[in-house]
Design a protein around this motif. Structure first.
Motif, mmCIF file in Angstrom:
data_model
loop_
_atom_site.group_PDB
_atom_site.id
_atom_site.type_symbol
_atom_site.label_atom_id
_atom_site.label_comp_id
_atom_site.label_asym_id
_atom_site.label_seq_id
_atom_site.Cartn_x
_atom_site.Cartn_y
_atom_site.Cartn_z
ATOM 1 N N PRO A 6 -10.260 -74.097 -35.634
ATOM 2 C CA PRO A 6 -11.535 -73.764 -35.003
ATOM 3 C C PRO A 6 -11.813 -72.269 -35.115
ATOM 4 O O PRO A 6 -10.921 -71.486 -35.439
ATOM 5 N N PHE A 7 -13.062 -71.930 -34.832
ATOM 6 C CA PHE A 7 -13.525 -70.556 -34.949
ATOM 7 C C PHE A 7 -12.584 -69.546 -34.290
ATOM 8 O O PHE A 7 -12.229 -68.522 -34.885
ATOM 9 N N GLU A 8 -12.166 -69.836 -33.059
ATOM 10 C CA GLU A 8 -11.357 -68.865 -32.324
ATOM 11 C C GLU A 8 -10.043 -68.570 -33.045
ATOM 12 O O GLU A 8 -9.604 -67.420 -33.094
ATOM 13 N N ILE A 10 -9.489 -68.919 -36.291
ATOM 14 C CA ILE A 10 -9.777 -68.194 -37.524
ATOM 15 C C ILE A 10 -9.938 -66.709 -37.215
ATOM 16 O O ILE A 10 -9.320 -65.853 -37.849
ATOM 17 N N ALA A 11 -10.747 -66.418 -36.186
ATOM 18 C CA ALA A 11 -10.999 -65.020 -35.850
ATOM 19 C C ALA A 11 -9.723 -64.334 -35.363
ATOM 20 O O ALA A 11 -9.420 -63.205 -35.773
ATOM 21 N N ARG A 14 -7.468 -63.618 -38.315
ATOM 22 C CA ARG A 14 -8.012 -62.535 -39.139
ATOM 23 C C ARG A 14 -7.803 -61.173 -38.474
ATOM 24 O O ARG A 14 -7.410 -60.205 -39.120
ATOM 25 N N PHE A 15 -8.079 -61.120 -37.202
ATOM 26 C CA PHE A 15 -7.939 -59.847 -36.496
ATOM 27 C C PHE A 15 -6.481 -59.385 -36.532
ATOM 28 O O PHE A 15 -6.195 -58.206 -36.739
ATOM 29 N N ALA B 107 -13.237 -57.907 -41.292
ATOM 30 C CA ALA B 107 -12.086 -58.762 -41.599
ATOM 31 C C ALA B 107 -12.498 -60.002 -42.392
ATOM 32 O O ALA B 107 -11.643 -60.752 -42.840
ATOM 33 N N PHE B 108 -13.823 -60.191 -42.578
ATOM 34 C CA PHE B 108 -14.283 -61.400 -43.256
ATOM 35 C C PHE B 108 -15.032 -61.058 -44.535
ATOM 36 O O PHE B 108 -15.566 -59.958 -44.684
ATOM 37 N N MET B 116 -20.836 -67.123 -40.266
ATOM 38 C CA MET B 116 -20.435 -66.847 -38.888
ATOM 39 C C MET B 116 -21.343 -67.447 -37.799
ATOM 40 O O MET B 116 -20.844 -68.088 -36.868
ATOM 41 N N LEU B 119 -20.681 -71.065 -37.660
ATOM 42 C CA LEU B 119 -19.297 -71.302 -37.236
ATOM 43 C C LEU B 119 -19.176 -71.123 -35.721
ATOM 44 O O LEU B 119 -18.564 -71.937 -35.025
ATOM 45 N N VAL B 120 -19.777 -70.042 -35.239
ATOM 46 C CA VAL B 120 -19.743 -69.766 -33.805
ATOM 47 C C VAL B 120 -20.418 -70.896 -33.034
ATOM 48 O O VAL B 120 -19.955 -71.341 -31.995
ATOM 49 N N GLY B 123 -18.233 -74.340 -33.921
ATOM 50 C CA GLY B 123 -16.819 -74.284 -33.533
ATOM 51 C C GLY B 123 -15.837 -74.501 -34.657
ATOM 52 O O GLY B 123 -14.743 -73.963 -34.624
ATOM 53 N N TRP B 124 -16.193 -75.309 -35.672
ATOM 54 C CA TRP B 124 -15.264 -75.569 -36.783
ATOM 55 C C TRP B 124 -16.005 -75.353 -38.099
ATOM 56 O O TRP B 124 -17.168 -75.736 -38.198
ATOM 57 N N PRO B 125 -15.334 -74.758 -39.080
ATOM 58 C CA PRO B 125 -15.993 -74.582 -40.379
ATOM 59 C C PRO B 125 -16.131 -75.929 -41.086
ATOM 60 O O PRO B 125 -15.305 -76.804 -40.889
#
Ligand SMILES: Nc1ncnc2c1ncn2[C@@H]1O[C@H](COP(=O)(O)OP(=O)(O)OP(=O)(O)O)[C@@H](O)[C@H]1O
Ligand SMILES: [Mg+2]
Lengths: 408, 243
Positions: A6-8, A10-11, A14-15, B107-108, B116, B119-120, B123-125
């Motif tokens: 999920p997005f969280e 992934i972020a 990455r961070f 970072a992307f 983004m 995605l936000v 929730g899932w790509p």
């Protein structure tokens, strides 16, 4: 982007990847902490297990004996108070009443693995002019060997006990100058004297025990000590030695006999082991605290550094909850990575210990085992620690005002 | 034929005020009661001297900030009563942002930055998201740069990526705060042309803050903020809207 995350996640990943040096430092910090905790716990467990096995290899978990005569006050009903104390009589050998029945009763208790009757008393071993005080024990070898593994401790001869056989401690054999197959007199306090053949010599790993202990068949000891058909002790092993004390209390209540668990007998040892465990816990706590503070401080800096990105994400529609989770996850991931690397490091330390911590003769001090459960717990606790450490920075990240973050 | 209900304007402001430092002795009101209506498909410039409150106004319209007084309606919805989470959802679905410094996430990659907003939101790509982002990058002429990290591109390229990102959710309203402020004339022209193209193709409403009058004149309508008020007389199209 991994479609399975999920997005969280992934972020967060990455961070962490982008903040390479910071991430590395916190992971190393967490790893060292986990390694220390894993190694210390394994060591402590091994030390304690080693102490227990040593004790329990020559001790029953519970020993049942006849009730003791105790000192009791002599009272006169006409006068308040005590007029004299009748001292306990010198303990003389007494058999347990109807010990066979009691043995059957005890054996029927679940978790009791073995009940071994014995007759023990003081006697002398005599050969020529030499006479040594001994503790004579009459045993039924089959159940007794399940409690004290004598066959394993035999250094010459065998543990088999035929009618006129005896097993003697190595030091006693030396003191009397006798060897395997030789005969010695055993003389009891009641004046009975019998001749036995040494069929085995053992080493109990303790000089005192090796100097005094003599084992003969149960019937022989009954005759020598004047307890025909009797037994003055029932030695018991149970499934879990740590439950011995509560089981002993139960047995005492059920039989009206004296029941002493090894836990009671080695009370002081247990107290010191508990102290040791508590000290270890305290150290673990402070190691965990140090790791948590390390992770937290790095994340606090990271939130400040990333405030612009947080603002952008918020402008892109990310909720406070999402931002919160991104930073919580970073903490948890650092904790998890730390626990993986740290567990490996800890296992490495244990391996080094196995190689280098040896007696002069090359045998290991004791066996350290690494329970998989330890790694599981370390992983769980470290991940949780990371999560908690991240809480404060994550909350501050989620509360950032996006306008100020973007302008900043 | 039944009457088709009039679609509400994309944006309506009623008496919007914004003060800073409330409750301190440096309390200052920046916006003094702004009334403004922008209809769907309008392509507007927001101009005014530095410090006049353009960015402050844009942040309020974009639901990043709240007005101290007055009302903000986005597509007819009164945003006053909405909680933070609902504002966030409305922002995510209806409004796209383009900032002066493209403000991509370093970072992307370019493609991931464009993905983004979706995605936000979801929730899932997923594959659809990726394809959407790829086609948007193609539209801004950067299909070949999709795997570049955001930092590895020029300012103009980054701004194009930012526009593609603003389009990802196909919003009704795009707010751009000096999108060409850091670009040379040529890049600025092409970024503006791109926005106009999107405006015409999708009927996407644009509100573009700029200091460049040349650029402002190419829009359908110039809105001028002076001293925290909409200056009278400019709240009308200077040029006829392009059909
Ligand atoms: N958070 C804040 N606290 C206090 N004052 C603020 C805050 N944000 C903005 N201001 C003030 O509000 C005024 C308007 O700022 P704003 O950024 O909206 O101007 P602007 O029109 O966008 O200017 P520019 O063209 O330079 O970008 C300025 O005087 C600024 O100092
Ligand atoms: Mg501004």
């Amino acid at each position: 982007m991994n479609p399975l995350l999920p997005f969280e996640w992934i972020a967060a990943v990455r961070f962490l990847k982008e903040g390479r040096a910071q991430t590395l430092l916190t992971v190393v910090g967490a790893s060292v902490g986990v390694a220390v905790v894993v190694f210390m716990s394994a060591l402590l467990l091994a030390v304690q297990a080693n102490i227990f096995t040593r004790i329990l290899s020559t001790q029953p978990h519970i020993a049942i004996s006849p009730p003791k005569d105790e000192a009791r006050p002599l009272r006169d009903p006409r006068i308040a108070g005590e007029i004299a104390t009748i001292q306990a009589p010198a303990q003389k050998l007494r058999s347990i009443d109807q010990w066979q029945k009691i043995r059957a009763l005890l054996q029927s208790i679940p978790d009791v693995t073995v009940v071994s009757p014995s007759v023990s008393g003081a006697a002398f071993a005599v050969r020529g002019d030499a006479s040594k005080a001994i503790t004579l024990s009459g045993i039924e070898s089959e159940p007794f060997y399940k409690i004290v593994n004598l066959p394993e401790k035999i250094i010459s001869g065998s543990a088999r006990l035929a009618a006129n056989d005896m097993l003697v401690g190595s030091q006693l054999a030396i003191n009397l100058g006798v060897g395997l197959g030789e005969k010695i007199h055993i003389r009891s306090a009641t004046g009975i004297d019998e001749i036995y053949t040494i069929s085995g010599i053992f080493d109990l790993g303790n000089r005192g025990a090796n100097e005094r202990s003599v084992f003969v068949p149960l019937r022989a000891a009954q005759n020598l000590l004047g307890l025909q058909g009797g037994a003055n002790a029932l030695d018991i092993n149970v499934a879990d030695p740590m439950t011995a004390e509560s089981m002993a209390l139960r047995m005492a209540a059920e039989t009206g006999l004296q029941a002493d668990s090894w836990i009671k007998t080695f009370d002081q040892l247990f107290t010191s082991l508990r102290t040791q465990t508590a000290a270890n816990r305290a150290i673990q706590f402070f190691v965990g605290l140090a790791v948590a503070l390390g992770i937290a401080s790095v994340l606090v800096v990271s939130v400040v550094q990333r405030s612009k990105e947080i603002g952008i994400l918020r402008a892109m529609g990310a909720s406070r909850g999402q931002i919160l989770r991104i930073f919580l996850l970073q903490g948890a991931i650092v904790g998890l990575l730390g626990s993986i690397v740290g567990s490996a490091l800890g296992a490495g330390f244990v391996q080094l210990w196995r190689i280098f911590a040896r007696n002069p003769d090359g045998t290991p001090f004791f066996v350290i085992t690494l329970a998989p459960g330890l790694f599981l717990i370390a992983g769980l606790v470290a991940t949780l620690t990371g999560l908690l450490a991240a809480l404060m920075p994550a909350i501050s990240a989620s509360r950032l005002n996006p306008v100020e973050a973007i302008r900043g | 034929m039944a009457d088709i209900p009039a679609t509400p304007p994309v944006l309506r402001l009623e008496g919007v005020r914004r003060s800073f430092g409330i409750g301190t002795d440096v309390e200052i009101e920046i916006l003094h009661g702004i009334d403004l209506v922008i209809e769907q498909g309008e392509f507007c410039a927001l101009i005014g001297p530095s410090g006049s409150g353009k960015s402050t106004l844009l942040n309020i319209i974009g639901l990043l900030d709240r007005a101290t007084a007055g009302k903000v309606f986005i597509m007819g919805a009164d945003t006053d009563s909405l909680a933070d989470a609902e504002l966030t959802r409305l922002r995510s679905r209806r409004i796209g942002f383009v900032f002066q410094n493209a403000l991509l996430i370093p970072a992307f990659t370019a493609l991931e930055n464009v993905m983004m907003p979706q995605l936000v939101d979801r929730g899932w790509p997923d594959e659809a998201m990726r394809r959407n982002a790829e086609s948007l990058l193609g539209r801004v002429g950067l299909a070949a740069r999709k795997d570049n990290l955001a930092n590895a591109m020029s300012g103009g390229q980054q701004q194009r990526v930012a526009i593609a990102r603003a389009l990802a959710m196909n919003p009704a309203l795009i707010l751009a705060d000096e999108p060409t402020g850091n670009l040379d004339t040529k890049s600025a022209e092409s970024v503006l042309a791109l926005m106009r193209e999107v405006n015409l193709a999708n009927r996407t409403t644009f509100l573009i803050v700029t200091h460049n009058m040349e650029l402002a004149r190419q829009t359908d309508r110039i809105i001028e903020v002076v001293d925290g008020r909409i200056s009278t007389g400019t709240n009308t199209p200077l040029l006829p809207a392009v059909a």
